[in-house]
Design a protein around this motif. Structure first.
Motif, PDB file in Angstrom:
ATOM      1  N   LEU A 261      38.440  50.357  32.800  1.00 49.41           N
ATOM      2  CA  LEU A 261      38.685  49.642  34.047  1.00 49.41           C
ATOM      3  C   LEU A 261      39.009  48.178  33.768  1.00 49.41           C
ATOM      4  O   LEU A 261      39.872  47.578  34.427  1.00 49.41           O
ATOM      5  CB  LEU A 261      37.473  49.746  34.970  1.00 49.41           C
ATOM      6  CG  LEU A 261      37.192  51.132  35.567  1.00 49.41           C
ATOM      7  CD1 LEU A 261      35.886  51.133  36.337  1.00 49.41           C
ATOM      8  CD2 LEU A 261      38.349  51.570  36.472  1.00 49.41           C
ATOM      9  N   GLY A 262      38.320  47.591  32.795  1.00 48.99           N
ATOM     10  CA  GLY A 262      38.619  46.215  32.424  1.00 48.99           C
ATOM     11  C   GLY A 262      40.036  46.065  31.907  1.00 48.99           C
ATOM     12  O   GLY A 262      40.735  45.100  32.244  1.00 48.99           O
ATOM     13  N   LYS A 263      40.484  47.028  31.103  1.00 49.29           N
ATOM     14  CA  LYS A 263      41.850  46.999  30.575  1.00 49.29           C
ATOM     15  C   LYS A 263      42.881  47.121  31.696  1.00 49.29           C
ATOM     16  O   LYS A 263      43.994  46.594  31.584  1.00 49.29           O
ATOM     17  CB  LYS A 263      42.043  48.120  29.564  1.00 49.29           C
ATOM     18  CG  LYS A 263      41.267  47.930  28.264  1.00 49.29           C
ATOM     19  CD  LYS A 263      41.504  49.089  27.320  1.00 49.29           C
ATOM     20  CE  LYS A 263      40.759  48.911  26.010  1.00 49.29           C
ATOM     21  NZ  LYS A 263      40.947  50.063  25.087  1.00 49.29           N
ATOM     22  N   LYS A 264      42.514  47.829  32.756  1.00 46.41           N
ATOM     23  CA  LYS A 264      43.433  48.023  33.874  1.00 46.41           C
ATOM     24  C   LYS A 264      43.457  46.837  34.833  1.00 46.41           C
ATOM     25  O   LYS A 264      44.187  46.855  35.819  1.00 46.41           O
ATOM     26  CB  LYS A 264      43.063  49.299  34.639  1.00 46.41           C
ATOM     27  CG  LYS A 264      43.316  50.579  33.854  1.00 46.41           C
ATOM     28  CD  LYS A 264      42.931  51.802  34.672  1.00 46.41           C
ATOM     29  CE  LYS A 264      43.209  53.095  33.899  1.00 46.41           C
ATOM     30  NZ  LYS A 264      42.812  54.293  34.678  1.00 46.41           N
TER      31      LYS A 264
ATOM     32  N   SER B 257      36.366  43.193  39.994  1.00 44.23           N
ATOM     33  CA  SER B 257      35.119  43.291  40.756  1.00 44.23           C
ATOM     34  C   SER B 257      34.632  44.733  40.745  1.00 44.23           C
ATOM     35  O   SER B 257      35.387  45.657  41.074  1.00 44.23           O
ATOM     36  CB  SER B 257      35.318  42.820  42.195  1.00 44.23           C
ATOM     37  OG  SER B 257      35.716  41.459  42.225  1.00 44.23           O
ATOM     38  N   LEU B 258      33.364  44.913  40.365  1.00 50.15           N
ATOM     39  CA  LEU B 258      32.825  46.261  40.219  1.00 50.15           C
ATOM     40  C   LEU B 258      31.457  46.351  40.885  1.00 50.15           C
ATOM     41  O   LEU B 258      30.593  45.496  40.670  1.00 50.15           O
ATOM     42  CB  LEU B 258      32.702  46.601  38.730  1.00 50.15           C
ATOM     43  CG  LEU B 258      32.554  48.077  38.360  1.00 50.15           C
ATOM     44  CD1 LEU B 258      33.846  48.826  38.677  1.00 50.15           C
ATOM     45  CD2 LEU B 258      32.228  48.220  36.870  1.00 50.15           C
ATOM     46  N   LEU B 259      31.267  47.399  41.683  1.00 50.73           N
ATOM     47  CA  LEU B 259      29.973  47.670  42.304  1.00 50.73           C
ATOM     48  C   LEU B 259      29.431  48.964  41.721  1.00 50.73           C
ATOM     49  O   LEU B 259      29.970  50.045  41.976  1.00 50.73           O
ATOM     50  CB  LEU B 259      30.103  47.796  43.824  1.00 50.73           C
ATOM     51  CG  LEU B 259      28.809  48.167  44.562  1.00 50.73           C
ATOM     52  CD1 LEU B 259      27.739  47.097  44.364  1.00 50.73           C
ATOM     53  CD2 LEU B 259      29.078  48.384  46.054  1.00 50.73           C
ATOM     54  N   ALA B 260      28.369  48.861  40.928  1.00 49.17           N
ATOM     55  CA  ALA B 260      27.771  50.038  40.303  1.00 49.17           C
ATOM     56  C   ALA B 260      26.822  50.725  41.281  1.00 49.17           C
ATOM     57  O   ALA B 260      26.016  50.074  41.949  1.00 49.17           O
ATOM     58  CB  ALA B 260      27.018  49.631  39.035  1.00 49.17           C
ATOM     59  N   VAL B 261      26.939  52.048  41.354  1.00 47.80           N
ATOM     60  CA  VAL B 261      26.108  52.838  42.267  1.00 47.80           C
ATOM     61  C   VAL B 261      25.365  53.899  41.456  1.00 47.80           C
ATOM     62  O   VAL B 261      25.976  54.850  40.967  1.00 47.80           O
ATOM     63  CB  VAL B 261      26.956  53.531  43.351  1.00 47.80           C
ATOM     64  CG1 VAL B 261      26.049  54.275  44.332  1.00 47.80           C
ATOM     65  CG2 VAL B 261      27.840  52.534  44.076  1.00 47.80           C
TER      66      VAL B 261
ATOM     67  N   SER C  71      34.408  43.131  29.035  1.00 47.35           N
ATOM     68  CA  SER C  71      35.663  43.864  29.220  1.00 47.35           C
ATOM     69  C   SER C  71      36.610  43.192  30.207  1.00 47.35           C
ATOM     70  O   SER C  71      37.674  43.742  30.517  1.00 47.35           O
ATOM     71  CB  SER C  71      35.354  45.300  29.686  1.00 47.35           C
ATOM     72  OG  SER C  71      34.551  45.973  28.739  1.00 47.35           O
ATOM     73  N   GLY C  72      36.214  42.035  30.730  1.00 47.66           N
ATOM     74  CA  GLY C  72      37.092  41.292  31.621  1.00 47.66           C
ATOM     75  C   GLY C  72      36.768  41.426  33.091  1.00 47.66           C
ATOM     76  O   GLY C  72      37.462  40.854  33.940  1.00 47.66           O
TER      77      GLY C  72
END
Length: 317
Positions: A162-165, A169-173, A199-200
Motif C-alpha cells: 500500500l505504501g508503494k502504491k 492515510s491508513l485506518l487499521a481495523v 513504507s511512506g
C-alpha cells in the motif's frame, strides 16, 4: 479461557458445583474457526463424554455471530468515529487485519473462517455505505508464525505494498478481536505502525477493540436470550435474515459438520520462500544454531579450535 485462568475445566467444575443443568456456549470469537472456537468445542466434547454429570447436559452453541446487526453496527460506529479524526476522512484506506490461520486448515479441513471473515467485512462496509462512507478497503491476515503458508494476503506485506502504491492515510481495523491484547497493542500498534510509517504512509490510526461497547454487549446478551429455546433441541438457527455459515446446534452436531471423525487438524504445508523472508530467516537461524552447536561439540571433544586459540577455553596439554 482456553489457555489461562479460568480454564475450561475450572468453569466446568463451577457448573457442576452450582448444579447447572442447561448451557448456552458462547465463544467470544466473532467468526468460527476450527483452530479457535473449534479447539474449545473439541475440549468441551471430550469433557462431556468423560464426565457422568455432563454426558446428558442439555446445551446449544452459538458458533459465530459476526453477522448480527448489533455487532455490525458497533464496528461501524467505532470505525466512523476514527475516520472522522483524519483531516481528510474520504482519502483514508480502511485496513482490516484479521488473525491468520494456516492455509491447510481452510483447504484441507474445511474451516469456514476465511469465508466468514470475508462476509463479515462485506457486511461492515455495507453498513458504512448506508452512512455515506465509501472509502477503499482491504483485508489481510496477521500473526503468522513458522515456515508454513498461512492465509494471504499477509498484513505486513500488504502494508508495504500500500505504501508503494502511494497510500498516505491508513485506518487499521482489528476485525477478529473483541478485546485488547498483545496482537492489537504490540503487533498492530507498534510493529505494523512502524512498518507503515517506514513504507511512506504518513497518517495512521487504529480502531479500538469492541471491549464493553454498549451496543455490542447488548447484542451478545440478545444472542444468548434468543438461543434459549434451542437448548437441547435439534435445530438450525433462523434468528437472522442472513444465515450464518455455521448452524446453531450442539457441540457434537457442530463438530460433525466439519470433521465427523474428529481427526487431528492437518499439519500446515511447509513452503520454502527464497529471499529475505520470514521463512528464510527461520531456516537460516536454525541452520546457524545447529552449526554453532556442532562447532562447540568439536571444540570440547578435540581441545582445539578458535575458542581455545582465543583463550576462551583452556588449551589441552
Amino acid at each position: 479461557m482456553r489457555y489461562w485462568h479460568p480454564f475450561t475445566e475450572e468453569a466446568i467444575e463451577r457448573i457442576k458445583r452450582d448444579g447447572i443443568t442447561k448451557l448456552v456456549v458462547l465463544p467470544l470469537y466473532p467468526q468460527f474457526s476450527i483452530s479457535t472456537s473449534g479447539s474449545s468445542l473439541r475440549l468441551l466434547e471430550s469433557i462431556f463424554r468423560e464426565d457422568e454429570y455432563l454426558v446428558n447436559m442439555q446445551h446449544t452453541v452459538i458458533p459465530s455471530w459476526y453477522q448480527r446487526e448489533g455487532y455490525i453496527k458497533a464496528m461501524a460506529d467505532l470505525m466512523e468515529k476514527e475516520l472522522n479524526m483524519f483531516e481528510r476522512p474520504e482519502e483514508v484506506m480502511i485496513f482490516f487485519s484479521a488473525h491468520g490461520v494456516p492455509l491447510a486448515y481452510v483447504e484441507e479441513a474445511g474451516d469456514p473462517y476465511k469465508a466468514e471473515m470475508e462476509e463479515c467485512v462485506d457486511l461492515i462496509m455495507e453498513e458504512l455505505e448506508k452512512r455515506r462512507v465509501h472509502n477503499a478497503y482491504t483485508l489481510a491476515y496477521q500473526s503468522r508464525v513458522g515456515p508454513v503458508e498461512w492465509l494471504k494476503p499477509y498484513t505486513d506485506e500488504t502494508i508495504i505494498e500500500l505504501g508503494k502504491k502511494g497510500v498516505k492515510s491508513l485506518l487499521a481495523v482489528p476485525i477478529s478481536f473483541v478485546s485488547e491484547h498483545i496482537e492489537t497493542l504490540e503487533e498492530i500498534d507498534v510493529e505494523y505502525k512502524e512498518l507503515a510509517l517506514e513504507s511512506g504512509i504518513q497518517n495512521w490510526a487504529r480502531v479500538p477493540a469492541l471491549g464493553v461497547e454498549p451496543t455490542f454487549i447488548s447484542d451478545l446478551a440478545d444472542a444468548v436470550i434468543e438461543s434459549l429455546p434451542y437448548v437441547g433441541a435439534m435445530a438450525v438457527s433462523n434468528l437472522e435474515a442472513r444465515q450464518s455459515l455455521v448452524p446453531l446446534g450442539s457441540v457434537e452436531e457442530l463438530l460433525a459438520a466439519y470433521d465427523s471423525q474428529r481427526r487431528e487438524l492437518p499439519p500446515p504445508v511447509t513452503v520454502w520462500e527464497w529471499g529475505w523472508t520470514r521463512s528464510a530467516e527461520t531456516w537460516n537461524g536454525r541452520a546457524a544454531m545447529l552449526a554453532v552447536l556442532v562447532l562447540l561439540v568439536l571444540e570440547v571433544t578435540t581441545g582445539e579450535g578458535f575458542l581455545h586459540q582465543w583463550g576462551i577455553l583452556p588449551l589441552f596439554r
